[in-house]
Design a protein around this motif. Structure first.
Motif, short mmCIF file in Angstrom:
data_model
loop_
_atom_site.label_atom_id
_atom_site.label_comp_id
_atom_site.label_asym_id
_atom_site.label_seq_id
_atom_site.Cartn_x
_atom_site.Cartn_y
_atom_site.Cartn_z
N THR A 55 0.86 -1.18 0.00
CA THR A 55 0.00 0.00 0.00
C THR A 55 0.89 1.23 0.00
O THR A 55 1.88 1.28 0.74
CB THR A 55 -0.91 0.01 1.25
N HIS A 56 0.58 2.18 -0.84
CA HIS A 56 1.36 3.41 -0.93
C HIS A 56 0.45 4.62 -1.03
O HIS A 56 -0.64 4.52 -1.58
CB HIS A 56 2.26 3.40 -2.18
N ASN A 57 0.94 5.74 -0.55
CA ASN A 57 0.26 7.00 -0.78
C ASN A 57 0.73 7.60 -2.11
O ASN A 57 1.89 7.96 -2.23
CB ASN A 57 0.61 8.01 0.32
N ARG A 100 -3.19 13.43 -1.52
CA ARG A 100 -2.67 12.07 -1.41
C ARG A 100 -3.83 11.11 -1.32
O ARG A 100 -4.94 11.48 -0.88
CB ARG A 100 -1.80 11.91 -0.17
N GLU A 102 -4.30 6.60 -0.70
CA GLU A 102 -3.66 5.28 -0.60
C GLU A 102 -4.13 4.38 -1.73
O GLU A 102 -5.32 4.32 -2.03
CB GLU A 102 -4.01 4.62 0.74
C1 LIG Z 1 -0.57 7.61 3.97
O1 LIG Z 1 -0.57 8.88 4.58
C2 LIG Z 1 -1.33 8.96 5.77
C3 LIG Z 1 -1.28 10.41 6.24
O2 LIG Z 1 0.02 10.88 6.30
C4 LIG Z 1 -0.77 7.99 6.80
O3 LIG Z 1 -1.56 8.02 7.95
C5 LIG Z 1 -0.77 6.59 6.22
O4 LIG Z 1 -0.17 5.69 7.12
C6 LIG Z 1 -0.01 6.58 4.90
N1 LIG Z 1 -0.10 5.26 4.31
C7 LIG Z 1 0.98 4.57 3.93
C8 LIG Z 1 0.71 3.26 3.28
O5 LIG Z 1 2.12 5.00 4.07
#
Ligand SMILES: *[C@@H]1O[C@H](CO)[C@@H](O)[C@H](O)[C@H]1NC(C)=O
Ligand SMILES: *[C@@H]1O[C@H](CO)[C@@H](O)[C@H](O)[C@H]1NC(C)=O
Length: 133
Positions: A55-57, A100, A102
């Protein structure tokens, strides 16, 4: 529970009704002020490697967002390899001003010419990146 659902439904109907009244009341000149917003995707970028199932942002720059966006909640991200956009939707119906969202890397063959197509008002491509298994 039922009461909640029902008042939610009423609120929704009201919101939709007032929204369409608002839209109908907009003079043509105001409608024309609504701008196309094609934000630059900042991640993934050249050199990014994603692995299937992660999973990525995905991130994009909202700094130049116009005040009025025609389809603000119609964000969609699709995967593309070379010149081919796959009919796989990674994220849909999100607010293009979020900056952003996910996504889960889909199960695709490894390759180093993947990119993302970002549909706000119109399509925009990320830089090419790698998906590995
Ligand atoms: C995506 O960004 C949100 C907010 O910063 C964070 O809470 C979340 O863990 C991030 N997801 C990943 C997969 O890094
Ligand atoms: C945005 O839309 C509103 C309502 O239609 C309008 O009053 C306003 O002038 C618009 N702003 C811009 C920057 O186009």
């Amino acid at each position: 529970m039922f009461a909640q659902t029902s008042s939610f439904a009423k609120a929704f109907v009201l919101a939709v009704a007032s929204l369409s009244m608002f839209t109908a009341a907009l003079p043509a000149a105001e409608m024309e002020k609504r701008a196309v917003f094609t934000p630059p995707v900042t991640y993934p970028h050249a050199g990014t490697v994603w692995y299937v199932g992660q999973t990525h942002n995905v991130t994009w720059d909202t700094a130049d967002a116009p005040a009025n966006i025609t389809d603000r909640f119609g964000g969609r991200i699709q995967l593309r390899e070379g010149d081919t956009t796959f009919p796989i939707i990674l994220a849909d119906d999100f607010d293009v001003l979020l900056g952003r969202i996910e996504v889960v890397v889909p199960w695709v063959l490894p390759g180093d010419d993947y990119s993302l197509v970002f549909f706000g008002d119109s399509g925009d491509f990320s830089a090419e990146f790698t998906i590995s298994d």
